[in-house]
Design a protein around this motif. Structure first.
Motif, PDB file in Angstrom:
ATOM      1  N   PHE A 185       5.350  -0.470  -2.060  1.00  0.00           N
ATOM      2  CA  PHE A 185       4.918  -1.772  -1.530  1.00  0.00           C
ATOM      3  C   PHE A 185       4.508  -1.648  -0.054  1.00  0.00           C
ATOM      4  O   PHE A 185       3.572  -2.314   0.389  1.00  0.00           O
ATOM      5  CB  PHE A 185       6.008  -2.832  -1.729  1.00  0.00           C
ATOM      6  CG  PHE A 185       5.947  -3.473  -3.096  1.00  0.00           C
ATOM      7  CD1 PHE A 185       6.462  -2.802  -4.206  1.00  0.00           C
ATOM      8  CD2 PHE A 185       5.345  -4.704  -3.290  1.00  0.00           C
ATOM      9  CE1 PHE A 185       6.378  -3.364  -5.480  1.00  0.00           C
ATOM     10  CE2 PHE A 185       5.261  -5.277  -4.552  1.00  0.00           C
ATOM     11  CZ  PHE A 185       5.786  -4.605  -5.657  1.00  0.00           C
ATOM     12  N   THR A 191      -0.666  -6.707  -2.589  1.00  0.00           N
ATOM     13  CA  THR A 191       0.517  -6.993  -3.414  1.00  0.00           C
ATOM     14  C   THR A 191       0.320  -8.357  -4.040  1.00  0.00           C
ATOM     15  O   THR A 191      -0.247  -9.268  -3.414  1.00  0.00           O
ATOM     16  CB  THR A 191       1.821  -6.991  -2.590  1.00  0.00           C
ATOM     17  OG1 THR A 191       1.743  -8.007  -1.598  1.00  0.00           O
ATOM     18  CG2 THR A 191       2.074  -5.646  -1.945  1.00  0.00           C
ATOM     19  N   GLU A 309       6.528  -8.534  -9.139  1.00  0.00           N
ATOM     20  CA  GLU A 309       5.587  -8.188  -8.074  1.00  0.00           C
ATOM     21  C   GLU A 309       4.932  -6.860  -8.399  1.00  0.00           C
ATOM     22  O   GLU A 309       5.555  -5.981  -8.999  1.00  0.00           O
ATOM     23  CB  GLU A 309       6.321  -8.061  -6.744  1.00  0.00           C
ATOM     24  CG  GLU A 309       7.021  -9.324  -6.296  1.00  0.00           C
ATOM     25  CD  GLU A 309       8.002  -9.016  -5.175  1.00  0.00           C
ATOM     26  OE1 GLU A 309       7.597  -9.074  -4.006  1.00  0.00           O
ATOM     27  OE2 GLU A 309       9.154  -8.687  -5.492  1.00  0.00           O
ATOM     28  N   ALA A 311       2.303  -3.779  -6.616  1.00  0.00           N
ATOM     29  CA  ALA A 311       1.622  -3.231  -5.440  1.00  0.00           C
ATOM     30  C   ALA A 311       0.451  -2.376  -5.907  1.00  0.00           C
ATOM     31  O   ALA A 311       0.609  -1.570  -6.832  1.00  0.00           O
ATOM     32  CB  ALA A 311       2.595  -2.374  -4.626  1.00  0.00           C
TER      33      ALA A 311
END
Lengths: 794, 159
Positions: A185, A191, A309, A311
């Protein structure tokens, strides 16, 4: 693998063909016997009085009025059960580090923990009398606050569901390298993040659960017919954990079973109570769930709240994923409740993509709801959904075509076996080939043009592409045991010739509509070269089949089929030895084709395997040291899961005035390895897609804040009807599993796993002009209408 | 509880029986007369597993009192095959229009009633006709194929 398989296929046209199902005739004529069709002399009927509260202390249970009701034979409470000293425990079958496991009794004693928890068992001479009397059991409650949401449950604002877990946390599971993900990240150009809710769904097998127990107090034998996906597991659990009977005194019979989809895997209190009542009364006792009872007690599926999430670098290559999930487990730990949101979920989060770093945390939460367990696609459906939604959100935010972004990240075909960063090794795959095929079939580029044209007219077409990979056939046993399983992932089968040359297969799996009796016969017909009609397949009776693990997790073809193929090969090799003896030839000089052993170069010196079988049972003239008979038992324990995969494309149009979704096209390309019967595979894909679309658009097991289930009848829960689903366009690619005796991968759950993200992606894509990148399921017209009103056409 | 003496003609056979006022037709068929091919899936008339023909009309037998069927001709799945499979049943097998089979009797009976009134239905019309019969296994595609194919066979047979 693929070359030899092609040769074998040529040798027998049976394997790989659209053979009509032999199980159909009884089902089509009404003679098929389901549990509730079985009749025993002198049977009594059980109704279970269930909790009216989601969370309450039991102050008093007064059974006197019920006992006085005409036709009532006995009424039992949880205290009555406890006093008999049985183990009285419904187990979870997978332990996790730090897992809290409160006792799950077969009838509640101190507290009720969800609407529908069993309080009293009422046995009467008729079903009507039992139900009438159950309503007369007077229960005095001391209500407690109830919690239904998994995030709220662990917030500290609600009383514990179980005293053993004050914070309502059953487990806190992590997988993956946190530090590596942080690095990914930190180095990313982009992101993206999405909050996802995967709602509770209710399996709704058309046949409600049922049990008929017959305990003989003289011989102490218990025979129980039940709606089971795994009769041998039920035998073991009834013996060891709920009733405490010797396992070899129990016979479990699963006759025709009207669908399962996971819901009939588990040991529920109900069939244990049914058997216990039969033991108390010495009479057969029948329990048949009503549908509304099923909504309260059949294990629900999914119930995940997730923040995910991703990245990515400047080129759209995924560098890492971080996933945090709160998984609702319901009020009690059901059998696979712990395995589904942990090992079956976190290990598949990489999907079809080469992702170097993933970290996943799952908090398993007790709530005052019906227990949650595996539903078709279990864990794999939830995991693929997370990565597929992230792909779509990332594509939207990066301004890249969603199919292109996926293609950039696929595990390449030459990278197999491929080890993911979440602890599994994909056996084989050619993801891009299946994806290309699906996009070709649907005419992807043309559709994108048409979408743009229609948008100009104020019409909202959406195209959703979902790639998926499934882990099928939980295995190997040793690894499962090390990770906390209490039972292995093997399967056992017996292949047995009889004296007249017909073959019986005793299979440890158990059918709920998958057509095992047909596909297994196809396997044996090929392996032994005998006519299909010579093969009978027996399933679902623990007295006929010594051992087995049952049917769930897409395991029947790869694991069950594998054990059958290996047993048949053992039989063939013994037959070869005997054939060589009869033909006075060396085994090495024998060819085997279409069931006939013949001496190489002397085709008139031959003997058919069915004649060999006859000789084996005569026993008059066997080679030195050979025992009579011709049969083999195999316990097959695969070296790995198989990993079916595919690409599904859903095309929808959303009505801008009403928010209604019309599914215009549905294209599914599945790769389940070698195909035993394409007709049955197609049927599994159709049904799987229907359930996947159902989750995306229609279905939800909804509670109010007090823990009352709002969907308690079939007219309140949207099982998709024929008018709610499209025609399906299906095709396949074939990438055999390299480690499986048949090269098969399994197909039972794949389509459900693919269909949900494909459909959600299509709807979100349709609403892209309104600024929508994600909406939570089910995508009801009201939800879409609101999103369109709130969004602005860009 | 009051009882009633009724006569049900099931698949051409007369049965005299005594039923309670509240006895549903499906329970009379299954429990009293042993016609267990008719299944109970939902008890709220949603799923259609219990569909039978009453005087030729498809009805959900969980929504009909046994006394209401007094003197009427009931056809259950057991009466559909006449020595050999009915073309609808045959088409369900050929087109793989069933998996677990639990909804199948109701589905077959409904399809039969549709084809009696509309011998050449469109796929849309077939989907509408079976909307009241839920199937959780097949996704309906093959059921629609089966009804379409049975319609063609029946039209050929009657031509």
């Amino acid at each position: 693998m693929s070359e030899s398989t092609a040769e074998e296929r040529a040798a027998s046209e049976v394997f790989g063909s659209r053979v009509a199902r032999r199980e159909d005739i009884p089902l089509l004529t009404g003679t098929g016997e389901y549990t509730d069709d079985v009749r025993l002399a002198g049977e009594l009927h059980l109704a279970i009085r269930r909790s009216d509260h989601a969370h309450a202390r039991l102050v008093n249970v007064d059974t006197s009025a019920a006992e006085a009701h005409e036709g009532v034979v006995a009424v039992f409470t949880g205290d009555d059960v406890a006093e008999t000293g049985i183990p009285n425990s419904i187990p979870t079958a997978w332990s996790l580090p730090g897992l809290v496991t409160p006792q799950y009794r077969i009838l509640a004693v101190d507290k009720v923990r969800h609407l529908g928890d069993g309080i009293a068992a009422v046995v009467a001479e008729s079903r009507e009398a039992a139900h009438d009397a159950a309503a007369l059991v007077e229960v005095e409650y001391d209500p407690l606050d109830a919690v239904v949401d998994p995030v709220a449950a662990v917030s500290g604002d609600y009383p514990p569901v179980h005293d053993e877990a004050e914070d309502n946390v059953a487990f806190d599971f992590t997988l993956g390298d946190d530090a590596l993900v942080d690095e990914a990240f930190a180095s990313a150009s982009h992101t993206v993040s999405v909050d996802l809710r995967q709602q509770r769904v209710i399996p709704n097998a058309m046949e409600p659960r049922a049990a008929l127990a017959d305990y003989d107090p003289h011989t102490e034998d218990l025979r129980i017919w039940m709606t089971s996906q795994n009769p041998h597991l039920h035998r073991m659990l009834l013996a060891g954990t709920s009733l405490g009977l010797p396992e070899n005194k129990i016979q479990v019979i699963a006759p025709e079973v009207g669908g399962g989809f996971g819901s009939k895997i588990y040991h529920y209190p109900d069939e244990a109570v049914t058997a216990w009542c039969s033991m108390q009364l010495g009479s057969p006792v029948r329990w048949q769930a009503t549908r509304s009872e099923g909504y309260l007690t059949d294990c629900h599926g999914r119930d995940h709240t997730t923040t995910a999430e991703m990245a990515l670098d400047a080129e759209g290559t995924v560098l890492g994923m971080r996933v945090e999930t709160y998984a609702g487990l319901g009020a009690h730990l059901s059998q696979f409740a712990t395995a589904t949101p942990s090992y079956l979920y976190a290990t598949i989060l990489s999907g079809q993509y080469a992702i170097p770093a993933i970290h996943c945390r799952v908090v398993g939460a007790f709530t005052n709801t019906t227990p949650v367990d595996a539903y078709r696609g279990a864990g794999r459906a939830e995991g693929n959904y997370v990565v597929e939604r992230l792909m779509d959100v990332a594509a939207a935010e990066l301004g890249v075509d969603a199919a292109d972004l996926r293609r950039r990240n696929l595990v390449p075909a030459d990278a197999f076996p491929y080890e993911t960063c979440v602890a599994v090794v994909y056996d084989s795959g050619d993801y891009e080939r299946a994806m290309d095929h699906a996009l070709d079939l649907v005419g992807y580029d043309d559709l994108r043009e048409r979408q743009a044209e229609l948008r100009d007219e104020g019409r909202y077409l959406g195209i959703g592409v979902a790639n998926f990979v499934e882990s099928a056939g939980l295995s190997p046993s040793k690894a499962a045991g090390q990770l906390g399983a209490v039972a292995g992932g093997w399967e056992s089968s017996i292949v047995r010739f009889d004296m007249s040359g017909t073959v019986t297969v005793l299979a440890g799996t158990a059918d709920q509509g998958q057509g095992h009796r047909t596909t297994y016969a196809q396997i044996v017909a090929r392996e032994l070269g005998v006519p299909l009609d010579s093969v009978e397949v027996v399933e679902g009776d623990t007295d006929q089949i010594p051992q087995g693990m049952g049917t769930y997790g897409s395991r029947s073809a790869p694991v069950g089929g594998g054990s059958i193929a290996l047993a048949a090969r053992d039989v063939r090799e013994k037959a070869r030895t005997l054939a060589a003896h009869k033909l006075e030839a060396s085994e090495d000089d024998l060819e085997f084709e279409n069931g006939t052993f013949s001496v190489t170069g002397a085709p008139d010196r031959s003997i058919h395997i069915q004649e060999v079988a006859h000789e084996a049972y005569l026993g008059f003239d066997l080679p030195e040291g050979m025992d009579p008979g011709l049969e083999a038992t195999q316990f097959y324990d695969p070296e790995n899961f198989t990993f079916p995969f595919g690409t599904h494309v859903c095309v929808v149009e959303v009505d801008a005035e009403t928010g209604e979704v019309a599914v215009e096209r549905y294209v599914a390309v599945d790769d389940c390895g070698e195909v035993i019967n394409p007709m049955i595979v197609e049927g599994q894909v159709h049904g799987g897609v229907a359930q996947g679309i159902g989750v995306a658009l229609y279905e939800e097991g909804a509670y109010d804040d007090d823990g009352r289930l709002r969907t308690r009848r079939m007219d309140e829960y949207a099982v998709p009807a024929a008018t709610m689903l499209p025609d399906f366009e299906t095709d396949a690619t074939v990438t055999p599993s390299p480690h499986n005796p048949l090269g098969v991968k399994g197909v039972g759950e794949s389509a459900t796993i693919g269909a949900t993200p494909a459909t959600v992606a299509a709807v979100c894509d349709a609403l892209a002009p309104f600024g929508v990148t994600h909406l939570d399921m089910p995508l009801t017209p009201e939800k879409l209408w609101t999103a369109m009103r709130e969004g602005e056409v860009s | 509880m009051s009882t009633h003496d009724i006569t049900l003609t099931v698949n051409g056979t007369d049965h005299d029986l005594t039923v309670a006022s509240r006895t549903l037709l499906v329970d009379a068929l299954r429990e009293e007369l042993g016609y267990t091919g008719t299944h109970v899936g939902c008890e709220t008339t949603r799923c259609g597993a219990c569909t039978v023909l009453v005087d030729g009309r498809a009805l959900k037998s969980c929504n009909v009192l046994a006394v209401q069927a007094d003197g009427r001709a009931v056809e259950t799945i057991e009466g559909v095959a006449n020595g050999e499979l009915h073309p609808v049943q045959e088409a369900f097998q050929t087109e793989h229009g069933l998996q677990c089979g639990y909804c199948t009797p109701g589905m077959v009976v409904t399809a039969r009633a549709l084809l009696d009134s509309n011998p050449d239905p469109s796929r849309e019309e077939i989907r509408e006709a079976i909307e009241g019969n839920l199937c959780r296994c097949t996704g309906y595609h093959n059921i629609v194929d089966a009804v379409e194919s049975a319609a063609a066979t029946l039209r050929e047979d009657s031509a």
